[in-house]
Motif scaffolding. Structure first.
Motif, PDB file in Angstrom:
ATOM      1  N   LEU A 129       0.840  -1.195   0.000  1.00 33.40           N
ATOM      2  CA  LEU A 129       0.000   0.000   0.000  1.00 33.40           C
ATOM      3  C   LEU A 129       0.877   1.247   0.000  1.00 33.40           C
ATOM      4  O   LEU A 129       1.944   1.271   0.620  1.00 33.40           O
ATOM      5  CB  LEU A 129      -0.901   0.019   1.234  1.00 33.40           C
ATOM      6  N   GLU A 130       0.415   2.243  -0.690  1.00 32.78           N
ATOM      7  CA  GLU A 130       1.135   3.524  -0.678  1.00 32.78           C
ATOM      8  C   GLU A 130       0.879   4.228   0.642  1.00 32.78           C
ATOM      9  O   GLU A 130      -0.232   4.200   1.181  1.00 32.78           O
ATOM     10  CB  GLU A 130       0.665   4.414  -1.832  1.00 32.78           C
ATOM     11  N   TYR A 131       1.906   4.860   1.163  1.00 35.74           N
ATOM     12  CA  TYR A 131       1.738   5.611   2.398  1.00 35.74           C
ATOM     13  C   TYR A 131       2.652   6.829   2.404  1.00 35.74           C
ATOM     14  O   TYR A 131       3.613   6.911   1.628  1.00 35.74           O
ATOM     15  CB  TYR A 131       2.019   4.726   3.613  1.00 35.74           C
ATOM     16  N   GLU A 132       2.316   7.734   3.278  1.00 37.84           N
ATOM     17  CA  GLU A 132       3.073   8.970   3.379  1.00 37.84           C
ATOM     18  C   GLU A 132       3.154   9.388   4.845  1.00 37.84           C
ATOM     19  O   GLU A 132       2.176   9.277   5.580  1.00 37.84           O
ATOM     20  CB  GLU A 132       2.388  10.067   2.556  1.00 37.84           C
ATOM     21  N   ILE A 133       4.315   9.834   5.263  1.00 36.60           N
ATOM     22  CA  ILE A 133       4.503  10.333   6.623  1.00 36.60           C
ATOM     23  C   ILE A 133       4.259  11.827   6.624  1.00 36.60           C
ATOM     24  O   ILE A 133       4.849  12.561   5.819  1.00 36.60           O
ATOM     25  CB  ILE A 133       5.902   9.994   7.148  1.00 36.60           C
ATOM     26  N   LYS A 134       3.398  12.268   7.515  1.00 36.24           N
ATOM     27  CA  LYS A 134       2.996  13.666   7.537  1.00 36.24           C
ATOM     28  C   LYS A 134       3.077  14.229   8.950  1.00 36.24           C
ATOM     29  O   LYS A 134       3.535  13.565   9.873  1.00 36.24           O
ATOM     30  CB  LYS A 134       1.569  13.815   7.002  1.00 36.24           C
ATOM     31  N   GLY A 135       2.603  15.449   9.090  1.00 33.37           N
ATOM     32  CA  GLY A 135       2.565  16.086  10.393  1.00 33.37           C
ATOM     33  C   GLY A 135       3.777  16.959  10.635  1.00 33.37           C
ATOM     34  O   GLY A 135       4.855  16.734  10.086  1.00 33.37           O
ATOM     35  N   ASP A 136       3.612  17.960  11.485  1.00 35.89           N
ATOM     36  CA  ASP A 136       4.701  18.879  11.802  1.00 35.89           C
ATOM     37  C   ASP A 136       5.891  18.177  12.435  1.00 35.89           C
ATOM     38  O   ASP A 136       7.025  18.655  12.341  1.00 35.89           O
ATOM     39  CB  ASP A 136       4.197  19.979  12.742  1.00 35.89           C
ATOM     40  N   LYS A 137       5.645  17.047  13.113  1.00 39.46           N
ATOM     41  CA  LYS A 137       6.728  16.293  13.746  1.00 39.46           C
ATOM     42  C   LYS A 137       6.925  14.922  13.101  1.00 39.46           C
ATOM     43  O   LYS A 137       7.520  14.030  13.698  1.00 39.46           O
ATOM     44  CB  LYS A 137       6.432  16.122  15.243  1.00 39.46           C
ATOM     45  N   ASN A 138       6.418  14.769  11.886  1.00 40.18           N
ATOM     46  CA  ASN A 138       6.489  13.498  11.162  1.00 40.18           C
ATOM     47  C   ASN A 138       5.868  12.351  11.965  1.00 40.18           C
ATOM     48  O   ASN A 138       6.301  11.200  11.865  1.00 40.18           O
ATOM     49  CB  ASN A 138       7.947  13.145  10.815  1.00 40.18           C
ATOM     50  N   ASP A 139       4.857  12.691  12.750  1.00 40.03           N
ATOM     51  CA  ASP A 139       4.251  11.698  13.626  1.00 40.03           C
ATOM     52  C   ASP A 139       2.849  11.280  13.193  1.00 40.03           C
ATOM     53  O   ASP A 139       2.050  10.827  13.996  1.00 40.03           O
ATOM     54  CB  ASP A 139       4.238  12.194  15.070  1.00 40.03           C
ATOM     55  N   LEU A 140       2.586  11.421  11.903  1.00 36.71           N
ATOM     56  CA  LEU A 140       1.295  11.048  11.339  1.00 36.71           C
ATOM     57  C   LEU A 140       1.523  10.202  10.089  1.00 36.71           C
ATOM     58  O   LEU A 140       2.340  10.545   9.224  1.00 36.71           O
ATOM     59  CB  LEU A 140       0.491  12.296  10.985  1.00 36.71           C
ATOM     60  N   LEU A 141       0.804   9.085   9.996  1.00 44.22           N
ATOM     61  CA  LEU A 141       0.930   8.166   8.872  1.00 44.22           C
ATOM     62  C   LEU A 141      -0.364   8.129   8.088  1.00 44.22           C
ATOM     63  O   LEU A 141      -1.424   7.829   8.639  1.00 44.22           O
ATOM     64  CB  LEU A 141       1.269   6.757   9.386  1.00 44.22           C
ATOM     65  N   GLU A 142      -0.281   8.456   6.795  1.00 38.90           N
ATOM     66  CA  GLU A 142      -1.435   8.372   5.894  1.00 38.90           C
ATOM     67  C   GLU A 142      -1.257   7.156   4.989  1.00 38.90           C
ATOM     68  O   GLU A 142      -0.247   7.022   4.302  1.00 38.90           O
ATOM     69  CB  GLU A 142      -1.542   9.628   5.032  1.00 38.90           C
ATOM     70  N   ILE A 143      -2.240   6.253   5.016  1.00 35.37           N
ATOM     71  CA  ILE A 143      -2.196   5.054   4.181  1.00 35.37           C
ATOM     72  C   ILE A 143      -3.300   5.122   3.144  1.00 35.37           C
ATOM     73  O   ILE A 143      -4.473   5.286   3.484  1.00 35.37           O
ATOM     74  CB  ILE A 143      -2.383   3.779   5.035  1.00 35.37           C
ATOM     75  N   LYS A 144      -2.924   5.007   1.882  1.00 37.43           N
ATOM     76  CA  LYS A 144      -3.893   4.992   0.786  1.00 37.43           C
ATOM     77  C   LYS A 144      -4.344   3.547   0.569  1.00 37.43           C
ATOM     78  O   LYS A 144      -3.521   2.671   0.286  1.00 37.43           O
ATOM     79  CB  LYS A 144      -3.269   5.578  -0.477  1.00 37.43           C
ATOM     80  N   LEU A 145      -5.628   3.306   0.703  1.00 44.42           N
ATOM     81  CA  LEU A 145      -6.148   1.947   0.655  1.00 44.42           C
ATOM     82  C   LEU A 145      -6.206   1.375  -0.757  1.00 44.42           C
ATOM     83  O   LEU A 145      -6.216   0.151  -0.939  1.00 44.42           O
ATOM     84  CB  LEU A 145      -7.546   1.904   1.284  1.00 44.42           C
TER      85      LEU A 145
END
Length: 489
Positions: A129-145
């Motif tokens: 699955l594609e994913y991206e690390i986000k957030g001001d502190k890189n503490d958020l994970l977005e996973i594309k289903l």
């Protein structure tokens, strides 16, 4: 969480089973109209399920992990993405570290040391699955289903990752005595009527908001360590070097564990509940156990029965006082002295009260910290009143009145991000918040007050609630709670 009374101690009062591990390198209350999509009591709606295989490498202070989550779309909309908190990344850079500048030396007594999560791959049925690390502190994970997840549908996601634990004496890290492993794995963000809640690891308060889930954990650690954890250890097998633990933790919001080679473990029981204290000062072990047992007993009587089979109170290298996790709390090991016994009891009682207000009845601790913290702080007063007499409770209230008269002037219903610092947050949300609940009790009387809190607990067990729901419950009893506590806004 509890904030200590002074700068060192007022900062916060107010794992043979066979398995395969793939090891890889204003009138705020009434104006907040959001509602939380939650499970109704005894509803058969499914909850998320986490299955984890974990190996702890002592030398590198790393966790090698395989994790599966069966995620259920309990929202009312179709989802094509999922979000997870990856809190360890908030410790990856000095400028990210969730500590106030004045506390960095306490948090990192040996100098800054990084912590992080290193994601290896994310799969659905062996498909990447594609994913991206986000957030001001890189503490958020977005996973594309890569597909649509309709309401009520379920998806299985496999994750492989390593976690580096920092040399830090905060919630997440290790010191000379303990290894504190909390807020350490990818945990699903909450989606409520406001949408995805994607707030990061903030400095002030407890920046956590999660759903009740089931956890099944296999953990392999060096044999020299004793471990306390969320949930129940259902099997334990050792050889000369390692111990393999099989753990189940059902209907809990998070999973935490703490390791030490030095624990003195003391046990007791209350109505079938195993009370366990993990102590670093053996002389205080029996006292700490009695405090924990008394807390469970008193709050079960006041609010409703504690619903889990175990409860663990763990002395830790944790300079901030105390911190709550489901069925487990951390307590600053420096409090375990004869001199600090009262404060130790206060912190244990406060963190135990969080098992009712946060662990069983949950809420967004960032947007509405008062909902758990103010009620928890007042519950601590009730503990002392119940155990030692009404005069003791009255003395605590009087002390709080003096503290807030000179220092607190803020709206207690603000989010954590709106307070200047932890002291300001503590004096208002904890101390002033406790006074607000004391005022409600005086106005409505003990019978109505305690009956309503029991109703609140029984109605919203394992749910997430918000201020609106809390107010509505009081209003249903003909009580205008907003009018009673207007002066605290």
């Amino acid at each position: 969480m509890v904030i200590n009374f002074n700068k060192k101690i007022r900062k916060r009062l107010s794992i043979v089973v066979v398995f395969i591990l793939l090891i890889g390198g204003g009138g705020y209350l009434l104006k907040n109209e959001s509602s939380v999509e939650t499970l109704k009591p005894n509803d058969k709606k499914s909850i998320n399920r986490y299955t984890m295989d974990v190996v702890f490498d002592d030398e590198s202070k790393r966790l090698m992990c395989n994790q599966n989550i069966e995620y259920i779309n309990n929202t009312k909309i179709t989802l094509d993405k999922l979000y997870f908190h990856i809190y360890p990344n908030a410790f990856s850079k000095k400028e990210f570290a969730p500590f106030e500048k004045s506390e960095m030396k306490q948090a990192y007594p040996n100098g800054f040391n990084e912590g992080y999560i290193d994601l290896k791959n994310i799969l659905n049925n062996d498909k990447k699955l594609e994913y991206e690390i986000k957030g001001d502190k890189n503490d958020l994970l977005e996973i594309k289903l890569g597909k649509q997840l309709n309401p009520g549908d379920k998806i299985s996601i496999d994750m492989k990752y390593n976690v580096k634990i920092p040399n830090s004496e905060g919630r997440f890290g290790y010191g000379d005595n303990t290894i504190n492993v909390t807020n350490w794995f990818p945990i699903a963000c909450v989606h409520d009527d406001r949408g995805w809640n994607l707030k990061g690891y903030e400095t002030v308060g407890d920046p956590f908001y999660s759903e009740t889930s089931d956890f099944y954990v296999n953990m392999l650690i060096p044999k020299k360590y004793k471990m306390g954890c969320t949930g129940n250890i259902v099997n334990e097998t050792s050889d000369n070097k390692k111990t393999l633990y099989k753990i189940e933790a059902k209907k809990v919001r998070d999973f935490a564990f703490i390791l030490s080679t030095k624990f003195d473990i003391n046990k007791d029981f209350y109505k079938g509940i195993s009370i366990n204290t993990y102590n670093l000062n053996k002389k205080i072990s029996s006292d700490a156990t009695k405090m924990a047992k008394d807390s469970i007993a008193i709050f079960s009587e006041l609010f409703g029965q504690y619903p889990y089979e175990t409860y663990s109170v763990m002395a830790s290298d944790f300079y901030i006082g105390g911190m709550e996790y489901p069925t487990l709390v951390m307590i600053d090991q420096s409090l375990y002295t004869e001199k600090n016994k009262f404060l130790l009891e206060y912190v244990i009682a406060h963190e135990t009260a969080h098992q009712w207000w946060y662990s069983v009845v949950g809420n967004d601790e960032i947007s509405e910290p008062w909902l758990d913290e103010a009620l928890t702080e007042y519950s601590t007063v009730l503990y002392f009143e119940k155990k030692y007499g009404k005069e003791v409770g009255e003395k605590l209230i009087k002390t709080m009145e003096i503290q807030t008269k000179n220092h607190a002037s803020e709206n207690i219903f603000k989010p954590t991000t709106k307070y200047r610092n932890s002291t300001d947050y503590s004096l208002n949300v904890y101390t002033k918040g406790a006074l607000a609940f004391n005022e409600v009790r005086k106005k409505v009387g003990d019978k109505v007050f305690f009956d309503t809190l029991k109703k609140y607990y029984s109605t919203y067990m394992y749910e997430n609630v918000n201020g609106v729901k809390f107010v509505e419950l009081w209003n249903s009893k003909g009580i205008d709670i907003d009018r009673i506590i207007r002066e605290y806004k």
